[in-house]
Scaffold this active site. Structure first.
Site, short mmCIF file in Angstrom:
data_model
loop_
_atom_site.label_atom_id
_atom_site.label_comp_id
_atom_site.label_asym_id
_atom_site.label_seq_id
_atom_site.Cartn_x
_atom_site.Cartn_y
_atom_site.Cartn_z
CB THR A 168 -1.02 -0.02 1.15
OG1 THR A 168 -1.82 1.17 1.06
CG2 THR A 168 -0.40 -0.12 2.52
CD GLU A 169 -1.23 3.81 -3.09
OE1 GLU A 169 -1.15 2.57 -2.97
OE2 GLU A 169 -2.15 4.39 -3.70
CG ASN A 170 -0.83 4.12 3.28
OD1 ASN A 170 -0.99 3.20 2.49
ND2 ASN A 170 -1.32 4.10 4.49
#
Lengths: 237, 216
Positions: free
Chosen positions: B52-54
């Site tokens: 997940t890009e966060n």
């Protein structure tokens, strides 16, 4: 002796001036330094350029800073969310400027700003409206767009544990943009849930080296944006 | 405009189709919305690591009630868990994984996909709409395989598979495969090639629902 600990959150942000560029860590509420933001609202500095992934939710934190008409321009990747009302209204009314940046480009622009790299080429956004008017250059037959590093006057960041040198660790996905923002500001201001003695953070586990940090304030029990929003709270109260 | 009858696979069946195509050992980023359903359908005998890009590699399922960590969320800002062997990192590292070609598969939603694989999924370009792009442009620029999962047409029956995207692009020539309620379609150099159709769907019906000429 180096001691970056300051006594209060109000003191930590006291010199944020009108017209400053302020980076604010966080992805949604994870990592958002809500106490520092609220002290910036108390201070009332105007005409700020704010660099942050989102524009906040409800009427607290970044959304409250915007609602208080302190922000002239937002540089972000995702200026809306389920509970985001303040920014959309002002944006539609033409009362706040938006520079929309792909999330990875935003991260890299901040990283570059902190690393002494003025600009770089990236494949993200090529052939889209977000690359219009920007320099395009081919490398090995593929097109890339020129993007510029971003520096700030101040960064506001929330961390999990800090020491007096400003060495920081974070918790889970609250890390997000914060380590980058610490490097890219003239003055980096951190709120830490825990303060420990120098040496207590394993040097192998330090995420942000203290050299990137200027001030640390101890906020042991930070408020949670989602809970404030769920309770319909506003800031100033 | 009136809404049209939705035929073919359900959303979960679409997600199942995509899940079955993920090779064992893949690093995968699932977009917000329908793509998130795919994780529920990956066979138990294969291992997939979700990014997940966060800032999390090794994203696990939604936590049990009462076990949520306010600072452990996915890109859709929903509470998630971290699997054994997970790691956290900052955004520059996260997008190094994305842009640097280290992730195997990105699955995204779409407003429109054209026959050359152009994707529009971030803005309708309407006046008053708040433009928000997130990580989509980085994902399509860097991830090895870009899949789209979407209803075949809009709620009012307009084409989503189009000759040319009218909405602002996310990326040009980036989509490799499309999973819809009617079919699984490969984006090839020759055009859109049908790999599989949902039960009860004829090629003629599928073509009626698709603007570009399909390859059978």
């Amino acid at each position: 002796m180096i001691n970056k600990l300051v006594r209060s959150d109000a003191e930590a942000v006291a010199d944020i001036h009108d017209g400053a560029t302020v980076m604010i860590g966080g992805f949604g509420e994870a990592g958002s330094p809500i106490e520092l933001i609220h002290r910036l609202i108390d201070l009332g500095s105007k005409n700020l350029t704010v660099v942050s992934n989102n524009t906040g939710s409800g009427n607290v934190g970044i959304a409250a800073l915007i609602e208080n008409r302190q922000v002239a321009k937002m540089i972000c990747s995702f200026p809306r969310s389920t509970n985001s009302v303040v920014f959309p209204e002002l944006y539609r009314a033409g009362e706040i400027e938006l520079e929309l940046v792909p999330q990875g480009t935003l991260a890299e622009r901040i990283r570059a700003g902190g690393a002494g790299i003025p600009a770089f080429y990236t494949p993200s956004s090529v052939n889209t409206p977000l690359a219009e008017g920007k320099e395009i250059r081919e490398f090995d037959g593929q097109a890339y767009v020129l993007e510029y590093g971003i520096k700030a006057d101040f960064s506001l960041v929330k961390c999990h544990t800090a020491d007096r040198y400003g060495n920081l660790t974070y918790h889970a996905t609250a890390r997000n943009f914060s380590p980058l923002m610490c490097t890219a500001a003239t003055t980096t201001i951190v709120q830490a849930k825990h303060i420990v003695e120098a040496g207590e953070i394993d040097p192998e586990a330090v995420v942000t080296p203290g050299i990137f940090v200027n001030r640390v304030v101890h906020i042991s029990d930070p408020e949670h944006e989602s809970i404030l929003v769920a309770n319909g709270e506003r800031y100033p109260r | 405009m009136n809404t049209v009858e939705r035929k073919g696979w359900s959303r979960n069946e679409m997600a199942q189709k995509a899940a079955q195509d993920i090779p064992d050992g893949s690093y995968v980023n699932l977009g917000i919305g329908m793509p998130e359903l795919i994780a529920d359908h990956v066979p138990e005998d294969i291992e997939v690591v979700y990014h997940t890009e966060n800032g999390l590699l090794g994203m696990g399922p939604v936590p049990e009630a009462g076990q949520e960590d306010i600072e452990l969320i996915n890109a859709g800002k929903k509470y998630v868990t971290a699997t054994k062997g997970a790691c956290f990192f900052h955004h520059a590292d996260s997008f190094t994984m994305i842009r640097g070609g280290h992730l195997d598969i990105s699955v995204l939603g779409a407003l429109q996909v054209c026959e050359k694989g152009d994707l529009a999924n971030w803005s309708t370009g309407k006046p008053g709409a708040i433009p928000a792009v997130g990580g989509a442009m980085d994902l399509v620029a860097g991830v090895k395989n870009v899949w789209v999962i979407t209803d075949h047409v809009t709620k009012v029956g307009q084409f989503k598979l189009v000759n040319a995207c009218s909405f602002p692009l996310t990326g040009k020539g980036v989509v490799d495969r499309v999973y819809t309620n009617l079919a699984v379609i490969e984006v090839t150099g020759e055009g859109l090639k049908v790999r599989e159709m949902a039960p009860g769907i004829t090629f003629e019906y599928l073509q009626e629902q698709t603007e570009p000429t399909l390859i059978q």
